[in-house]
Design a protein around this motif. Sequence first.
Motif, short mmCIF file in Angstrom:
data_model
loop_
_atom_site.label_atom_id
_atom_site.label_comp_id
_atom_site.label_asym_id
_atom_site.label_seq_id
_atom_site.Cartn_x
_atom_site.Cartn_y
_atom_site.Cartn_z
N GLU A 94 37.55 45.76 46.18
CA GLU A 94 37.39 45.17 45.27
C GLU A 94 38.95 45.28 44.22
O GLU A 94 38.98 43.76 43.18
N GLY A 95 39.88 45.84 44.50
CA GLY A 95 41.18 45.44 44.32
C GLY A 95 41.56 43.95 44.94
O GLY A 95 42.19 43.99 44.65
N SER A 96 41.17 43.90 45.80
CA SER A 96 41.92 42.94 46.33
C SER A 96 41.53 41.73 45.70
O SER A 96 41.82 40.36 45.37
N ARG A 97 39.79 41.37 45.43
CA ARG A 97 39.05 40.52 44.81
C ARG A 97 39.85 40.38 44.01
O ARG A 97 39.94 38.69 43.04
N VAL A 98 40.33 41.37 42.77
CA VAL A 98 40.75 41.19 41.51
C VAL A 98 42.16 40.81 41.24
O VAL A 98 42.63 39.87 41.05
N GLY A 99 42.43 41.28 41.78
CA GLY A 99 44.04 40.45 42.64
C GLY A 99 44.18 39.26 42.53
O GLY A 99 44.78 38.06 42.30
N LYS A 102 43.43 37.35 39.36
CA LYS A 102 44.86 37.21 38.90
C LYS A 102 45.90 36.29 39.37
O LYS A 102 46.86 36.14 38.98
#
Length: 104
Positions: A94-99, A102
């Motif tokens: 999830e953190g990589s998808r959000v990054g 952005k």
Amino acid sequence: MAVSIDSAENLLDPDTGKVTDPDLDEALEMLATEPGHRVTVLLVSHQEPESPADGIWPTAETPRHVGELSLEEFLPYLATLDRHGRTDPAGLPEGSRVGLYKSS
């Protein structure tokens, strides 16, 4: 019918942003001004296109910048860019998808 042109900046003069092919400019202008046809053209470009003949086609519809897509819109869009699935972010944390979103 939908026509999608990826990397459309390759059709533009890099200094002016104007379409270099007058026939393409004329065709885009006709599609933007003639009612009754059923053709949609999607230009995907890093550069804002301009008409060398000062046509209205570049502004006939409001440009949609990828940065304006919501995360829920961006991730499926990204997955469609490569028919082999290499750009599908579904397997990323999830953190990589959000990054990724952005940074677009």
